[in-house]
Design an enzyme around this catalytic site. Structure first.
Site: not given
Lengths: 272, 642
Positions: B40, B42, B45, B266, B284, B331
């Site tokens: 990974g 990201g 990682g 979300h 958002s 949320r």
């Protein structure tokens, strides 16, 4: 399926003819024609391609390979030249954000991979863009070891400078600039990174060696020269402008001149 | 099984420092002799791979995308929290810790969360030094904004693309190490299995997604930073390629999977438009500052143009139910309220599959009060994106939104060192379970990924390597590697030779519907029990009837998809099982049987623990282990937003 709803944007279906590029690595390719019925105008272009691929798989055929991931216009993985235009006809969007309401019923749509010498086709609509990574690896960074950073607010940066760096840093590395350029030039991509880092105070120590190394790698991996056509700017989904190429040229020239006059016979050259 | 979390002794604020002082080190001259695999690229990682490379280790990093710069961390919009207290508004490490523990509904491990809050400030320093162009004030110093679940402004941001800029920063450090030769990068490689030698993680099996080559790699240890499992729902805000395979395959090799039922839904995403949809897009959370959420009071008005629905006939349900928080309810609460309205048949928008799943987010009052130009200045890019996707102008008619799966708090169980119960297997970022409990606060995912990658794993991985010594790496020709390779090849060939007619995507869609209906925003005993049996049926059907065209000896997208869907079909059952056993409601896990006046009812006496699942074989049910959550500092209390 979606039912039409009179109170919302009219959602209709399209019947399309698709000419899609089919190619195996290292072999010549060709267009294949397919009819596709019942495409919702709410679908994204890649969802339309999904529909085509699902149909092919159900018929026992191989689907078309294409790159895609986030499908919200930020990862830079999707490509595709649509009706001759990288990322299709709508300005300022990636292929994944292009929706089918921008096409007409009965239309023939031609879908090709990015076409550039430095982006060889891996399969169908997938190309190898590792040249971009090599350019970044040669100098598209600020050398900072984790753990050795000074306090973040120790160096104030004027807001307009920071904003200009951010404008350039928005590049998603998709390669549309190269695909749209008749020379296959990566100047917009390289210019965006050089501008982002060379504008910031943190980027000053490596300013010259960065630009020299990145330009040399850009040439080495097979990207062409810039002849100021401006196609890259027109097709950039993130609105990166030709200003970054001016910045790149200015920094490159400055670095070459400095390297020439500071040459003492000892090896002190950045990368060129 | 004894789940030793290895939390250091001593006061909370001194644990990490004390612990670091005791961690073993590797001599700089010996580091290059250790081979570390990072899966990974990201935030976690890329940060781990580059930091370990900087220290001199021999690192190999793998990702399935065509470049490490594409990892899905890039899509994060809002920001990253840090307890810098630049606003002089009373922030501190302790306050960030308290907000995060409370936000997680008291289901996270205290010591890990405290360390995260401590490391948050160094992350901002590191990113600024890399050239991340965070938003600044005119004086040249860093700007902050406020975010959900906190009363201080501690969120750093780069326009609406914070994740992109942080990832490109980590990618630039990673690229520097690749250029320097300390990290070898393998893009377009997918991890298909984990190899254990003598009970330690010592390698992986990958498939090259261009050539189709399946091969083994040996290493001294393995670091998984492979993200979350939100795509088990089929439709989510995750990237198309996000999958559970690396962590699920490790689970099948003995790693414990913790709290798989904790998922975050979300509330503000663009609703589903039809059967061919592949992806949901987040709008958002900041929009709820100026938008009012409503649905018609009666079903009869749901098909009407919203402008034709009189004010008196509108139900501003968040304002009605949660008068003190109104449209800014958290949320999980806002998501459930929207679902309830639509379940009552009062959803709006086009009918999809016979139902209208959407609620209005209406800006007309704000446009009247502030003027269109102010609203455009604040949210113009979001309104543009909305119009791009839906073809509707949100200045003229209300946006339609609906909740969608966004993040998964569960993941592989790790101790304080981010090491799983398998020695030598480390897990960072969204792939582990450790810091967010049952609900993650906004702007905390980026913080955790980078803390793990830059500042935790480089220390704890070194400690493990120093412990096993230089003789620890087995030859890749060993029987353990050959066995796992043979099993992976068998599975790949089984998929390729299957004579089915159904596409892998069609199974993924069916699975997603089951999980969304029964293990989504509201869960019941009956629904979960039924889901488990339905998933088993679907899985059997998959292996009989899935079609995977291609030879596998080339780019074969359907093989990649089928392999991931096969793992989701097993993992989905585990998730439902975890949700079934957790007989309480907490954070994103809402069991309708356990509520007080419609709000989540925690059961601290029975469930103040981490549930960690152990694979027990193809036919046996997995074994549930518990790690008790002991709170030394945080006071357990009930969240209320009324």
């Amino acid at each position: 399926m979606v039912k039409d709803n009179h109170s919302h944007s009219a959602d209709s279906v399209l019947n399309l003819r698709l000419r899609v590029w089919r190619q195996r690595r290292g072999q010549p390719g060709a267009f294949e024609e397919h009819a596709l019925q019942g495409v919702s105008t709410s679908a994204s272009f890649l969802e339309m391609m999904d529909m085509l691929n699902e149909k092919l798989v159900r018929d026992g055929k191989e689907p078309f390979a294409f790159d895609h991931d986030c499908r919200e216009g930020i990862c830079g993985m999707c490509s595709m030249t649509i009706n001759g235009m990288p990322h299709g006809p709508l300005p300022g969007v990636t292929t994944c954000q292009l929706h089918m309401r921008n096409f007409r019923d009965g239309e023939t749509i031609t879908v090709e991979p990015w076409r550039a010498r430095a982006f060889p086709v891996l399969r169908d609509l997938m190309v190898d863009r590792s040249g971009f990574d090599k350019v970044i690896q040669s100098g598209g960074f600020i050398s900072i070891r984790a753990g050795s950073a000074p306090e973040a607010n120790a160096t104030p940066i004027a807001k307009d400078v920071s904003d200009a760096a951010m404008d350039a840093a928005e590049c998603i590395g998709c390669g549309a600039c190269v695909a749209s350029c008749k020379n296959g030039s990566a100047m917009l991509f390289v210019g965006a990174k050089v501008t982002h880092l060379n504008l910031l105070p943190q980027g000053q120590p490596e300013r010259d060696r960065r630009v020299l190394a990145m330009v040399r790698t850009m040439d080495d991996v097979g990207f062409g020269n810039c002849t100021n056509q401006g196609e890259c700017q027109a097709h950039c989904p993130k609105g990166i402008t030709l200003d970054v190429i001016s910045h790149l040229n200015r920094d490159y020239l400055g670095a070459r001149v400095k390297a020439f006059f500071s040459s003492t016979g000892k090896a002190r050259r950045g990368g060129d | 099984m004894n789940l030793d979390s290895k939390i250091p002794t001593g006061p909370l604020s001194a644990k990490w420092d004390n612990h670091k002082a005791k961690l073993r080190l590797v001599n700089p001259a010996n580091r290059r002799k250790y081979h570390i695999i990072v899966v990974g690229s990201g935030l976690a990682g890329a940060a781990a791979a580059s930091s370990l490379g900087e220290q001199g280790y021999d690192v190999s990093c793998f990702c399935y995308q065509d470049s490490p710069r594409r990892a899905h961390s890039i899509a994060a919009q809002g920001g990253i929290n840090a307890a810098k207290n630049y606003q002089n508004d009373g922030d501190s490490v302790r306050r960030l810790f308290q907000d995060t523990i409370k936000g997680g509904d008291y289901r996270a491990r205290e010591a890990n969360v405290y360390r995260l809050a401590q490391l948050s400030t160094a992350i901002i320093d590191q990113c600024v030094a890399q050239g991340v162009p965070f938003a600044r004030e005119y004086g040249g110093l860093l700007a902050n904004r406020s975010f959900g679940g906190a009363q201080v402004s501690r969120t750093f941001y780069a326009r609406g693309q914070t994740g992109q800029q942080l990832l490109l920063g980590a990618y630039s450090s990673l690229s520097r190490q690749i250029g320097a030769g300390t990290v070898k990068m393998y893009p377009r490689h997918e991890m298909l299995d984990l190899v254990l030698v003598g009970g330690h993680a010592k390698g992986i099996v990958t498939r090259n997604l261009v050539t189709g080559e399946v091969r083994t790699w040996s290493a001294d240890c393995v670091v998984l930073c492979t993200g979350g499992y939100g795509n088990v729902f089929y439709l989510s805000t995750n990237a198309q390629g996000c999958n559970v395979s690396a962590t699920y395959r490790s689970y099948r090799r003995g790693a414990l999977f913790a709290n798989p039922c904790y998922t975050q839904i979300h509330p503000t995403c663009i609703p589903v438009h039809g059967d061919d949809q592949s992806k949901l897009t987040l709008m958002s959370e900041s929009l709820r500052n100026d938008g009012r959420v409503w649905v018609p009071k009666t079903m009869a008005d749901c098909g009407k143009d919203p402008a034709q629905v009189a004010e008196a006939d509108r139900d501003y349900f968040l304002e009605r139910k949660y008068p003190s928080y109104g449209n800014l309810a958290p949320r999980d609460i806002a998501s459930r309220a929207a679902k309830e309205a639509c379940d009552e048949g009062r959803g709006v928008g086009p009918e999809v599959g016979g139902r209208r799943l959407g609620v209005y987010l209406d800006f007309s009052a704000s446009i009247q009060r502030l003027g269109e130009s102010v609203v455009r200045e604040r949210y113009g890019n979001l309104f543009d994106m909305y119009e791009n996707i839906t073809g509707e102008n949100a200045y003229r008619r209300p946006m339609r939104i609906y909740p969608a799966v966004h993040y998964t708090m569960g993941g592989l169980w790790v101790d304080y060192n981010l090491q799983s119960n398998i020695p030598g297997l480390f897990v960072g970022g969204e792939a582990n379970f450790s810091d967010h409990g049952a609900n993650r606060l906004g702007a905390s995912a980026l913080m955790q990924g980078l803390a793990d990658g830059y500042f935790v794993l480089p220390y704890t991985v070194a400690d493990y390597l120093a412990g096993v010594g230089l003789s620890g790496r087995p030859s890749v020709d060993g029987v353990e590697y050959r066995d796992v390779l043979a099993q992976v090849n068998d599975r790949v060939n089984r998929l390729l030779k299957n004579q089915g007619k159904q596409t892998a995507r069609s199974y993924h869609k069916q699975l997603g519907k089951i999980i969304w209906d029964e293990c989504g925003m509201a869960r019941t005993r009956e629904g979960l029990t039924k889901a488990i049996s339905d998933i088993r049926g679907l899985r059997e059907d998959f292996w009989k009837n899935v079609a995977v065209p291609g030879t596998g000896a080339d780019v074969t997208p359907e093989l990649e998809r089928a392999g991931r869907v096969a793992d989701f079909l097993e993992f989905g059952e585990l998730m439902c099982r975890d949700a079934l056993v957790r007989e309480e409601s907490c954070g994103g896990h809402f069991r309708t049987e356990y509520q007080v006046d419609g709000e989540a009812k925690r059961d601290d006496a029975r469930f103040a623990h981490v549930a960690a699942w152990q694979w027990a074989g193809e036919t046996a049910e997995p074994i549930r282990h518990e790690e008790a959550l002991v709170y030394e500092e945080a006071q357990l209390s009930t969240r209320s937003y009324k």
